[in-house]
Design a protein around this motif. Structure first.
Motif, mmCIF file in Angstrom:
data_model
loop_
_atom_site.group_PDB
_atom_site.id
_atom_site.type_symbol
_atom_site.label_atom_id
_atom_site.label_comp_id
_atom_site.label_asym_id
_atom_site.label_seq_id
_atom_site.Cartn_x
_atom_site.Cartn_y
_atom_site.Cartn_z
ATOM 1 N N SER A 53 0.783 -1.183 0.153
ATOM 2 C CA SER A 53 -0.082 0.038 0.079
ATOM 3 C C SER A 53 0.975 1.332 -0.124
ATOM 4 C CB SER A 53 -0.985 0.092 1.142
ATOM 5 O OG SER A 53 -1.952 -1.004 1.203
ATOM 6 N N ALA A 56 -2.572 7.853 -0.076
ATOM 7 C CA ALA A 56 -3.639 8.338 -0.997
ATOM 8 C C ALA A 56 -3.140 9.543 -1.814
ATOM 9 C CB ALA A 56 -4.770 9.014 -0.173
ATOM 10 N N ALA A 59 -0.875 8.040 -4.475
ATOM 11 C CA ALA A 59 -1.598 7.005 -5.362
ATOM 12 C C ALA A 59 -2.303 7.921 -6.317
ATOM 13 C CB ALA A 59 -2.609 6.213 -4.406
ATOM 14 N N GLN A 60 -2.705 9.134 -5.789
ATOM 15 C CA GLN A 60 -3.414 9.914 -6.848
ATOM 16 C C GLN A 60 -2.352 10.504 -7.804
ATOM 17 O OE1 GLN A 60 -5.312 12.504 -3.899
ATOM 18 N NE2 GLN A 60 -7.098 11.173 -3.715
ATOM 19 N N ARG A 62 0.553 9.346 -8.644
ATOM 20 C CA ARG A 62 0.941 8.309 -9.628
ATOM 21 C C ARG A 62 -0.041 7.848 -10.622
ATOM 22 N NH1 ARG A 62 3.900 3.538 -6.146
ATOM 23 N NH2 ARG A 62 5.556 5.042 -5.188
ATOM 24 N N SER A 63 -1.465 7.957 -10.321
ATOM 25 C CA SER A 63 -2.170 7.766 -11.039
ATOM 26 C C SER A 63 -2.683 8.786 -12.347
ATOM 27 C CB SER A 63 -3.767 7.692 -10.351
ATOM 28 O OG SER A 63 -4.801 7.475 -11.247
ATOM 29 N N VAL A 70 -6.742 3.842 -8.901
ATOM 30 C CA VAL A 70 -6.421 3.780 -7.526
ATOM 31 C C VAL A 70 -7.552 2.949 -6.898
ATOM 32 C CG1 VAL A 70 -6.123 4.838 -5.170
ATOM 33 C CG2 VAL A 70 -5.485 5.888 -7.652
ATOM 34 N N HIS A 95 -2.888 0.953 -8.093
ATOM 35 C CA HIS A 95 -2.383 1.704 -6.755
ATOM 36 C C HIS A 95 -3.243 1.477 -5.595
ATOM 37 C CE1 HIS A 95 0.333 3.911 -9.796
ATOM 38 N NE2 HIS A 95 -0.765 4.088 -10.317
ATOM 39 N N TRP A 96 -2.852 0.752 -4.536
ATOM 40 C CA TRP A 96 -3.456 0.154 -3.570
ATOM 41 C C TRP A 96 -3.394 1.066 -2.552
ATOM 42 C CZ3 TRP A 96 -6.639 -4.116 -3.784
ATOM 43 C CH2 TRP A 96 -6.812 -4.939 -5.091
ATOM 44 N N VAL A 97 -4.371 1.404 -1.644
ATOM 45 C CA VAL A 97 -4.109 2.303 -0.773
ATOM 46 C C VAL A 97 -5.080 1.772 0.526
ATOM 47 C CG1 VAL A 97 -4.629 4.591 0.254
ATOM 48 C CG2 VAL A 97 -4.120 4.476 -2.209
ATOM 49 N N ALA A 105 -6.921 8.815 2.935
ATOM 50 C CA ALA A 105 -7.623 7.700 2.312
ATOM 51 C C ALA A 105 -9.025 7.504 2.614
ATOM 52 C CB ALA A 105 -6.854 6.604 2.197
#
Length: 145
Positions: A53, A56, A59-60, A62-63, A70, A95-97, A105
């Motif tokens: 993980s 958040a 992940a945002q 990277r997305s 995500v 992308h896991w959070v 998150a």
């Protein structure tokens, strides 16, 4: 790292203790079956089944760069496990959070789900989708060979 292994280790320990009691009371079949159930539960709640993980915000970010969805999840959620298993090897591309490890998150999931921490919540192109079909999620990105 060790914190993520606490629940799986507790499950194995409890399963071992209960199975030992059943074994000494003369029920080796029940002991083996129960130990297997506890080991499977430990595996499903371990870091082995879910990719590592990230936060958040990361992940945002990277997305936004790579366009991959995500996935907001939490340990012990059977729907999250179903999504992870049905995505197979491609799950590592998302992308896991973990919402239990990141307050931002959890807030994002609650904002998308009328104040509920409903997971899995998958964000694709900025749009949240609560508990989507794994086949649909698979279609949202093109896996590399």
């Amino acid at each position: 790292m060790t914190r993520t292994w606490i629940l799986p280790m507790l499950l194995v320990l409890c399963g071992s203790l209960v199975s030992t009691g059943l074994l000494f009371s003369g029920n080796p079949g029940e002991a083996a079956a129960l130990l297997l159930v506890f080991v499977l539960l430990a595996g499903l709640n371990s870091p082995l089944i879910f990719p590592r993980s990230i936060g958040a915000l990361e992940a945002q970010r990277r997305s936004a760069v790579d366009g991959r969805p995500v996935v907001f999840w939490r340990p012990g959620c059977k729907y999250c496990v179903r999504l992870r298993i049905r995505l197979g090897r491609n799950a590592r591309r998302l992308h896991w959070v973990n919402i239990w490890r990141d307050p931002a998150a959890a807030a994002a999931v609650m904002a998308a789900n009328n104040g509920n921490e409903t997971v899995p919540t998958v964000v694709v192109a900025g749009q949240p989708h609560t508990n989507p079909d794994p086949g649909w999620v698979r279609e949202q990105f093109s896996p590399s060979p």
